[in-house]
Write a protein that holds these residues in place. Structure first.
Motif: not given
Length: 300
Positions: A3, A7, A10, A57, A85, A89-90, A93
């Motif tokens: 994970k 990230y 990304s 992102v 993701i 979650e994004m 972010t």
């Protein structure tokens, strides 16, 4: 661990040298004029990094929502579209990096030593807010400007004019006309990287409804446009050198022009969009080295 890798992927760290180039140019020019503030220089770079990651992102999230990221896309894997993701979650972010950008930007204004209620402070606060909004709205929302052929203009303004001139102003507190030349140089080269991305993705963008300038005007036009961007940037920086450089050592950056010419020749002759992917990185790095070498020359 996987994970965390997703990230980091990304964040698209390979895009940071191009983003940082604009701030470095402003820092170098301020140093050349004898007005460099170390805290401002560092915070300007940090804020730019946060803004670029925010843009990346948000782009990952926005393109997944719109369907622009699909199986026909040529570039690197996107995290939301691939399922590594989640959208939730994004989205979180995006919020985190918007907050980090805001905090870093406000701190930058404080260290620029403007009066708290001055017009300069409010102007830069508004520019900072506009940068955050622009980073998100490129592909996110009901009417993302990146889907309406406006991406080139926003990249030119924020990666060129705002980045270079704004950074210089934070150090010095004033501007002069000739600074438009290096600012425009960096802006045109940054648009050149975006244009290569749009030339590469022209087919998938058209099918997903992402109307970049290349989709609207066609790939043949996009190649001519690329010629204008790169040659224009090269000529403007030469003019700046002729007007403002006092020593032959200031021309230390000229070898980078070889890389830019090679980029032009390949792009103009290329017929397969998928071949353009490595040239995005090459043009971004050429821009970074142009700024770095010219900056070193200015400061020695």
């Amino acid at each position: 661990m996987s994970k965390i890798k997703s990230y980091i992927s990304s964040f698209r760290l390979r895009t940071l040298p191009l983003a940082v180039s604009t701030v470095l140019m402003g820092n170098f020019l301020a140093s050349y004029d004898g007005n460099y503030n170390e805290a401002v220089g560092f915070l300007a770079i940090l804020t730019t990094i946060f803004l670029q990651i925010l843009s990346n992102v948000a782009n990952d999230y926005g393109d997944a929502v719109s369907g622009a990221d699909n199986m026909e896309r040529v570039g690197p894997e996107r995290m939301v579209a691939s399922g590594k993701i989640s959208m939730k979650e994004m989205k979180l972010t995006v919020i985190v990096f918007a907050f980090l950008s805001l905090v870093s930007g406000v701190t930058l204004i404080v260290f620029a030593d403007f009066e708290a209620i001055s017009l300069k402070s409010w102007l830069f606060l508004l520019l900072g807010m506009a940068s955050i909004v622009a980073a998100i709205k490129y592909t996110v929302g009901k009417n993302p400007y990146g889907y309406r052929g406006m991406g080139d203009l926003f990249v030119f303004v924020f990666f060129g004019l705002v980045g270079v001139l704004g950074t210089y102003f934070l150090h010095v507190g004033t501007l002069n006309f000739w600074l438009l030349l290096p600012a425009t140089t960096v802006g045109l080269l940054s648009v050149g990287v975006l244009n290569l991305n749009n030339l590469r993705d022209v087919d998938s963008d058209a099918k997903s409804g992402k109307r970049t300038l290349v989709v609207i005007k066609g790939s043949s036009w996009g190649k001519k446009y690329h010629l204008f961007l790169i040659v224009g940037s090269m000529l403007l920086f030469v003019i700046y050198g002729l007007v403002c450089f006092e020593s032959i050592w200031r021309w230390f950056f000229i070898p980078v022009y070889i890389l830019l010419v090679k980029d032009l020749v390949f792009v103009y002759k290329n017929q397969d969009p998928s071949n353009l992917y490595p040239y995005l990185k090459k043009l971004a790095l050429a821009t970074f080295f142009l700024v770095l070498l010219s900056g070193v020359a200015l400061c020695i």
